[in-house]
Scaffold this motif. Structure first.
Motif, short mmCIF file in Angstrom:
data_model
loop_
_atom_site.label_atom_id
_atom_site.label_comp_id
_atom_site.label_asym_id
_atom_site.label_seq_id
_atom_site.Cartn_x
_atom_site.Cartn_y
_atom_site.Cartn_z
N SER A 250 -6.42 3.12 -8.46
CA SER A 250 -5.07 2.72 -8.05
C SER A 250 -4.96 1.22 -7.86
O SER A 250 -3.89 0.72 -7.51
CB SER A 250 -4.69 3.43 -6.74
OG SER A 250 -4.71 4.82 -6.93
N SER B 213 -7.47 9.38 -5.42
CA SER B 213 -6.12 8.86 -5.63
C SER B 213 -5.86 7.59 -4.87
O SER B 213 -5.00 6.81 -5.24
CB SER B 213 -5.08 9.92 -5.25
OG SER B 213 -5.26 10.29 -3.92
N ARG B 214 -6.55 7.35 -3.73
CA ARG B 214 -6.37 6.09 -3.01
C ARG B 214 -7.59 5.21 -3.23
O ARG B 214 -8.06 4.53 -2.34
CB ARG B 214 -6.15 6.36 -1.51
CG ARG B 214 -4.82 7.00 -1.20
CD ARG B 214 -4.52 6.96 0.29
NE ARG B 214 -3.83 5.74 0.64
CZ ARG B 214 -2.61 5.67 1.15
NH1 ARG B 214 -1.91 6.77 1.34
NH2 ARG B 214 -2.07 4.52 1.44
N GLY C 87 2.50 9.49 0.43
CA GLY C 87 1.34 9.64 -0.43
C GLY C 87 0.37 10.69 0.06
O GLY C 87 0.68 11.50 0.95
N ASP D 53 4.54 6.28 4.39
CA ASP D 53 4.74 6.66 2.98
C ASP D 53 4.59 8.17 2.84
O ASP D 53 4.30 8.87 3.80
CB ASP D 53 3.74 5.92 2.07
CG ASP D 53 2.29 6.26 2.39
OD1 ASP D 53 1.96 7.46 2.51
OD2 ASP D 53 1.47 5.33 2.52
N ARG E 216 -13.47 0.92 -0.55
CA ARG E 216 -12.36 1.63 -1.18
C ARG E 216 -12.75 3.08 -1.37
O ARG E 216 -13.90 3.41 -1.64
CB ARG E 216 -11.99 1.00 -2.53
CG ARG E 216 -11.33 -0.36 -2.40
CD ARG E 216 -11.00 -0.95 -3.74
NE ARG E 216 -12.24 -1.28 -4.47
CZ ARG E 216 -12.24 -1.81 -5.68
NH1 ARG E 216 -11.10 -2.06 -6.31
NH2 ARG E 216 -13.38 -2.09 -6.30
N ASN F 69 0.83 -1.21 0.00
CA ASN F 69 0.00 0.00 0.00
C ASN F 69 0.86 1.25 0.00
O ASN F 69 0.59 2.22 -0.73
CB ASN F 69 -0.92 0.01 1.23
CG ASN F 69 -2.17 -0.81 1.02
OD1 ASN F 69 -2.44 -1.26 -0.09
ND2 ASN F 69 -2.92 -1.03 2.09
N ILE G 189 -5.09 9.67 4.13
CA ILE G 189 -6.51 9.30 4.17
C ILE G 189 -7.25 10.35 4.99
O ILE G 189 -6.78 10.75 6.06
CB ILE G 189 -6.70 7.90 4.81
CG1 ILE G 189 -6.02 6.83 3.96
CG2 ILE G 189 -8.17 7.57 4.98
CD1 ILE G 189 -6.08 5.45 4.56
N ARG H 56 2.44 1.66 -3.36
CA ARG H 56 1.48 1.95 -4.42
C ARG H 56 1.05 3.40 -4.40
O ARG H 56 0.93 4.05 -5.45
CB ARG H 56 0.26 1.04 -4.27
CG ARG H 56 -0.80 1.26 -5.37
CD ARG H 56 -2.03 0.39 -5.14
NE ARG H 56 -1.70 -1.02 -5.17
CZ ARG H 56 -1.89 -1.86 -4.16
NH1 ARG H 56 -2.41 -1.40 -3.02
NH2 ARG H 56 -1.58 -3.13 -4.26
N TYR H 57 0.83 3.96 -3.18
CA TYR H 57 0.29 5.31 -3.09
C TYR H 57 1.36 6.37 -2.82
O TYR H 57 1.11 7.55 -3.04
CB TYR H 57 -0.77 5.38 -1.99
CG TYR H 57 -1.90 4.42 -2.21
CD1 TYR H 57 -2.71 4.55 -3.34
CD2 TYR H 57 -2.16 3.40 -1.33
CE1 TYR H 57 -3.75 3.67 -3.56
CE2 TYR H 57 -3.20 2.51 -1.54
CZ TYR H 57 -4.00 2.65 -2.66
OH TYR H 57 -5.03 1.77 -2.88
N GLY H 58 2.54 5.96 -2.34
CA GLY H 58 3.57 6.95 -2.03
C GLY H 58 4.82 6.82 -2.85
O GLY H 58 5.68 7.72 -2.82
#
Length: 460
Positions: A421, A416-417, A395, A393, A412, A368, A398, A371-373
């Motif tokens: 993604s 962007s998150r 990113g 991260d 979900r 995670n 949340i 993937r996001y950061g």
């Protein structure tokens, strides 16, 4: 400020020791007071006898011989003297029931017309005696409340037949009314015995609760742990039996749910495969691509569901493992894929856990973060009670209102998150289930300088 002990052992010990110690001290005080009263009454009787005998003896002697007899009558605690007039006695309030009793007993022996004066001096303790207590002090036939006093001196003076006054002063040693050393030693021995027996008894009573607490804590880590022994007192055996029944029911529930979801996931693969084949036969290529993407997403969800159930119903054995080596392996795999990972911290002693489950837990969090950061930082903090692994991260983070929702299955975020993604929405739920299966937890919070921080706590 916390005055009472927090543990049941401490509170039971405090109650027992306080009650028993207070009872012992009160009993010793009553015993000492009763002892002093009995001694005091014995001294009263002795003074009565000595006074009567002395008055009768001196009355029978000529005045010249009386003074020669005085040295024989005087002793260490007793003084006897002669005077032409009565001596000044202590104040009137010193002439209590004890003094009146001695005076009445002497008059009864010498005659009612004999002049007698009795007083007490140097009071050590005094109080009120009621009902039968007043009869003990005032003698047979007296009723009602009377004052009871214990003094350090009895003063008695009586008039002889020729008008001469003879006086007696009897000193009572103060040690009679004090705590004897033997009694203090006995109380200390009894107190030590009471403390020892209280600690042993309370520990014996609380031990089954400690076992139940340890079993409940172990149940959160391993639903298939050995059952509690159903032995001991009736209450303890019944509680252990109820705990074992609860454990079996929870175990059956988890296993039934895992089997049901595994069966559903397995059965879904057949229609998914048929749909994929039919999508390949479609003449409309664009529609076929859309169907295949939906099928890929459904296939991913089925696989994630199985992973989720393996995370909650794993039968993997607990063993000692090198947590740093596990983290280094995950970091190296990520770096080989071109994702930078920084690892800091050390673990002093091996951690007991399920290696495969922990690798899946931390691997999901690391995926995670990457993937996001685009990069991740892993920090390990070790203590005597727990190991904490933090994955951070850079990113977008949340929103605070969504931090608790991300653990819900298949939930979900948009943006962007979110769906664009990738992911099925089960990774964080799987990671938290694995952490909780080890007796710990997974917490999320946003970093002040941007990004998300996932904190896994693993109790030792």
């Amino acid at each position: 400020m916390q005055l009472l002990p927090r543990s049941l052992f401490g509170r039971l010990t405090l109650v027992l020791l306080t009650g028993l110690t207070t009872t012992m001290l009160l009993s010793a005080s009553v015993h000492l007071r009763e002892r002093g009263r009995i001694v005091h009454e014995a001294i009263q009787g002795d003074i009565t006898e000595r006074t009567v005998d002395t008055v009768l003896l001196l009355d029978s002697l000529p005045p010249a011989e009386r003074h020669r007899l005085l040295p024989v009558l005087n002793g260490e605690q007793t003084r006897v003297g002669l005077a032409d007039a009565p001596r000044e006695l202590p104040p009137e309030d010193a002439r209590t029931a004890g003094a009146e009793l001695v005076g009445e007993q002497i008059r009864k022996r010498l005659g009612a017309d004999t002049e007698i004066e009795v007083a007490l001096a140097g009071f050590i303790m005094s109080g009120l005696m009621h009902d039968h207590g007043s009869a003990d002090v005032a003698g047979p036939g007296r009723h009602g409340a009377g004052r009871h006093a214990m003094a350090s001196r009895f003063i008695v003076q009586a008039q002889l037949k020729d008008g001469t006054w003879v006086w007696f002063e009897r000193r009572i040693p103060r040690e009679i009314f004090e705590w004897p050393p033997q009694m203090l030693l006995t109380l200390l021995i009894l107190l030590a015995g009471v403390v020892t027996l209280s600690l042993v008894a309370v520990r014996w009573i609380v031990r089954p609760l400690d076992r139940l607490r340890e079993a409940a804590d172990a149940l959160g880590k391993d639903i298939h742990r050995p059952p509690l022994p159903e032995t001991g007192p009736v209450e303890v055996a019944e509680t252990s039996r109820a705990f074992n029944t609860m454990q079996r029911r929870i175990g059956r529930f988890v296993e039934d749910r895992a089997r049901m979801l595994a069966a559903i996931s397995h059965d879904l693969r057949t229609p998914l495969t048929r749909l994929r084949l039919r999508a390949d036969l479609l003449d409309n290529e664009e529609l076929g691509d859309k169907i295949r993407r939906d099928l890929d997403e459904m296939q991913s969800m089925v696989g994630a569901t199985l992973e989720f159930m393996r995370g909650t119903a794993s039968r993997e054995e607990t063993r000692s493992l090198d947590l740093i080596a596990l983290l280094e392996s995950l970091s190296e795999d990520a770096e080989e894929a071109g994702a930078p990972v920084r690892l800091r911290g050390q673990v002093q002693t091996p951690y007991r856990g399920r290696p495969v489950a922990l690798k899946r837990c931390i691997g999901n969090l690391l995926d995670n973060a990457l993937r996001y950061g685009g990069e991740a930082e892993i920090e390990v903090t070790d203590s005597e009670t727990a190991v904490t692994v933090t994955i951070a991260d850079r990113g977008p983070g949340i929103p605070p209102e969504s931090l608790s929702k991300v653990f819900e299955p298949f939930w979900r975020m948009e943006g962007s998150r979110g769906r664009d993604s990738g992911g099925t929405g089960l990774g964080l739920g799987i990671a938290r289930n694995i952490a909780r299966a080890h007796g710990g937890d997974l917490l999320l919070h946003n970093r002040k300088d941007g990004g998300l921080c996932a904190e896994v706590t693993l109790p030792r």
